[in-house]
Scaffold this active site. Structure first.
Site, short mmCIF file in Angstrom:
data_model
loop_
_atom_site.label_atom_id
_atom_site.label_comp_id
_atom_site.label_asym_id
_atom_site.label_seq_id
_atom_site.Cartn_x
_atom_site.Cartn_y
_atom_site.Cartn_z
N SER A 94 0.84 -1.20 0.00
CA SER A 94 0.00 0.00 0.00
C SER A 94 0.87 1.25 0.00
CB SER A 94 -0.97 -0.04 1.18
OG SER A 94 -1.99 0.92 1.04
N ASP A 211 -9.03 -6.23 -4.28
CA ASP A 211 -8.71 -5.02 -3.52
C ASP A 211 -9.68 -3.90 -3.87
OD1 ASP A 211 -7.51 -2.89 -2.21
OD2 ASP A 211 -5.50 -3.36 -2.92
N HIS A 238 -7.26 -6.03 0.03
CA HIS A 238 -6.09 -5.19 0.27
C HIS A 238 -5.20 -5.74 1.37
CE1 HIS A 238 -3.98 -1.37 -0.18
NE2 HIS A 238 -3.94 -1.26 1.14
#
Length: 260
Positions: A94, A211, A238
């Site tokens: 991320s 995600d 995610h």
């Protein structure tokens, strides 16, 4: 726990194992321990695993004013140097993937191999801005609602539906690191398109097919912008460290243990 100074801040980090360095960089609303603590032992048979807490996470401090990507890159570079110097392998998820890419571009001598999981090139597209602006407003108005919103996007629908009420309650009651709001705000100001051509380390980009926070079209754009990179996709939301840790570990170990 070790501490190093960078850009007028202090950066805490942990290290475990023996061997060549492997740095794991966490995302917006976690720290090194919550992001990777349960996975460190999966690498320590062959690596010295380094898990920093950057900019307000863990025991790390954050400078006044808007948080910049340059500060996070400087913090990561300081940790690598303090831990013995490079080159190290680097894996980020991320926001950690964005920081990892920027670090590899700014300090190519420090990075041997690079894995970017659920990262993004730019924050300009309308969907990304809608999600992150909503998240930012909720964090300011009601952190509990912000947690619920983030959780609903971080876990795939099937995985979240399969959790019991007690597990969901534990996740929504979790306290996130200080200055999460400022890292969310940084997530609205990302543009690393000019940095990506500078990456020289062999790179694996991993997208996450379910995600909903940073959909895989972002990872595919990263892959397209990094010359010679490889692309893999994991059937996960995610929070791949929670949903599909075994698959993430398998891909990472195979890539990092390649020669050359």
């Amino acid at each position: 726990m070790r501490v190093v100074s960078a850009e007028g801040t202090t950066v805490s980090y942990r290290r475990a194992g023996e061997g060549p360095g492997l740095v794991l960089l966490h995302g917006t609303n976690s720290d090194g321990q919550s992001g990777f603590g349960h996975l460190v032992d999966r690498f320590t048979d062959r690596r010295t695993v380094i898990t920093p807490d950057y900019a307000g996470a863990g025991q790390s401090t954050i400078p006044d004013g808007p948080l910049s990507l340059d500060v996070l890159v400087s913090q990561v570079a300081a940790v690598i140097d303090d831990a013995g110097g490079g080159p190290v392998d680097l894996l980020g998820t991320s926001l950690g993937a964005v920081v990892s890419a920027a670090t590899a571009a700014a300090h190519p001598e420090m990075i041997r191999r690079l894995i970017l999981v659920a990262g993004w090139v730019s924050s300009d597209d309308a969907r990304h801005r809608l999600v992150f602006e909503t998240w930012k407003r909720l964090q300011a108005l009601d952190p509990e609602l912000s947690t619920r919103f983030g959780l609903s996007l971080a876990l795939s629908p099937d995985f979240l539906a399969g959790l019991g009420p007690g597990q969901v309650g534990q996740l929504t009651a979790r306290r996130f690191p200080a200055a999460t709001d400022r890292r969310i705000d940084l997530g609205l100001r990302i543009d690393i398109s000019g940095l990506l051509p500078k990456i020289t380390a062999p790179t694996l980009v991993i997208g996450l097919s379910r995600d909903q926070l940073v959909p895989p079209y972002h990872a595919r754009a990263l892959h397209a912008a990094i010359s010679g990179s490889r692309y893999e996709e994991i059937d996960s939301g995610h929070a791949v460290q929670v949903e599909r840790p075994d698959e993430l570990i398998r891909l990472a170990r195979a890539f990092f243990h390649e020669q050359g």
